[in-house]
Design a protein around this motif. Structure first.
Motif, short mmCIF file in Angstrom:
data_model
loop_
_atom_site.label_atom_id
_atom_site.label_comp_id
_atom_site.label_asym_id
_atom_site.label_seq_id
_atom_site.Cartn_x
_atom_site.Cartn_y
_atom_site.Cartn_z
N GLU A 93 26.35 46.03 -28.36
CA GLU A 93 26.14 45.39 -29.66
C GLU A 93 25.43 46.29 -30.67
N THR A 94 24.97 47.46 -30.24
CA THR A 94 24.35 48.39 -31.18
C THR A 94 25.28 49.56 -31.51
N THR A 95 26.57 49.35 -31.30
CA THR A 95 27.58 50.30 -31.77
C THR A 95 28.29 49.66 -32.97
N ASP A 96 29.10 50.46 -33.67
CA ASP A 96 29.80 49.95 -34.84
C ASP A 96 30.64 48.73 -34.45
N ARG A 97 30.35 47.59 -35.08
CA ARG A 97 30.96 46.33 -34.64
C ARG A 97 32.47 46.32 -34.79
N LEU A 151 30.81 58.35 -27.79
CA LEU A 151 30.23 57.79 -29.00
C LEU A 151 30.10 58.88 -30.05
N MET A 152 30.34 58.52 -31.31
CA MET A 152 30.21 59.48 -32.40
C MET A 152 29.84 58.76 -33.68
N ARG A 153 29.21 59.50 -34.59
CA ARG A 153 28.85 58.93 -35.90
C ARG A 153 29.10 59.98 -36.97
N PRO A 154 29.20 59.56 -38.24
CA PRO A 154 29.49 60.50 -39.33
C PRO A 154 28.47 61.64 -39.38
N VAL A 155 28.94 62.81 -39.77
CA VAL A 155 28.07 64.00 -39.81
C VAL A 155 26.96 63.84 -40.84
N THR A 156 27.19 63.01 -41.84
CA THR A 156 26.20 62.82 -42.90
C THR A 156 25.24 61.66 -42.62
N ASP A 157 25.37 61.05 -41.43
CA ASP A 157 24.57 59.87 -41.12
C ASP A 157 24.03 59.99 -39.70
N THR A 158 22.73 59.99 -39.56
CA THR A 158 22.12 60.17 -38.23
C THR A 158 21.51 58.88 -37.68
N ILE A 159 21.64 57.77 -38.42
CA ILE A 159 20.99 56.54 -37.97
C ILE A 159 21.93 55.35 -37.86
#
Length: 235
Positions: free
Chosen positions: A178-182, A210-218
């Motif tokens: 539940e703490t990943t992109d819904r 798991l991965m997130r945008p390079v411009t977003d660390t949170i």
């Protein structure tokens, strides 16, 4: 497609859907005997492309996969194309190769089913692993195992999946589902339900990246599934 003189890019490999033929010559008996070890060995590969280009070079390979090393006669394989002996294939880096658990036609059918699951998921989202189907001709250099041919497929490297989506991989951080992109995780969950797969979990990174945008660390990370061999559609 790159010419026989120029280096081959990973982008070219996974943007094309046409069947590739791979001649793989290595100590196959030795690979099977040492499948539980992280031992790299030499192999000669010849890639035959649809435009009649053929690239033949010496690379390294090793066995991979926890379950398949224990339970399969033939383990899955990881290629290392980045060697001084393989300048034309060096840009491919290290890639996973999914092969049959054995040498029977029934093993080959399971590989084709899993390949199709990857291709179906590609239709839903670009945040997915691309695959490339191969027709592999195996030759044991020691002559201990009879020559055979079987389908297999290469899997895109996780860093390339992330780069395509302007993301970077997230590792060694604990996340609950539940703490990943819904939105993305909902898509993953529905897809896994559709194919009958329970062999995945976010908290221990089991068969997901798991991965997130390079411009977003949170932000909450995106879930990217892989390894569908235990799903109902496959077996």
């Amino acid at each position: 497609m790159a010419s026989a003189q120029s280096p081959l890019s990973k982008k070219k490999i996974f943007e094309d859907d046409r069947l590739l033929t791979l001649d793989l010559s290595t100590d196959l008996k030795g690979l099977i005997a040492q499948k539980k070890l992280d031992t790299w060995q030499s192999a000669n590969v010849s890639l035959h492309f649809p435009d009649s280009t053929v690239i033949s070079e010496e690379i390294k390979l090793t066995a991979r996969g926890e379950f398949r090393r224990k339970e399969c006669f033939v383990p899955s394989i990881k290629f290392n194309f980045n060697n001084t002996t393989s300048p034309k294939l060096a840009k491919l880096g290290k890639l996973k190769l999914v092969v049959g658990c054995g040498m029977k036609s029934s093993d080959e059918k399971l590989i084709l089913r899993e390949f199709l699951v990857y291709k179906i998921y590609n239709l839903f989202t670009p945040m997915s692993f691309r695959v490339r189907l191969l027709r592999i001709n195996y030759t044991d250099t020691r002559g201990k195992i009879k020559h055979y041919t079987q389908y297999g497929f290469l899997i895109e490297d996780v860093d390339d999946v992330a780069k395509r989506n302007n993301c970077r991989e997230v590792e060694k951080q604990v996340f609950r589902t539940e703490t990943t992109d819904r939105e993305q995780t909902t898509l993953v969950s529905v897809f896994q339900y559709m194919i009958g797969n329970t062999d995945w979990a976010v908290p221990n990174y089991h068969n997901v990246k798991l991965m997130r945008p390079v411009t977003d660390t949170i932000s909450f990370p995106y879930t990217v599934p892989y390894d569908f061999d235990f799903c109902g559609v496959v077996d």
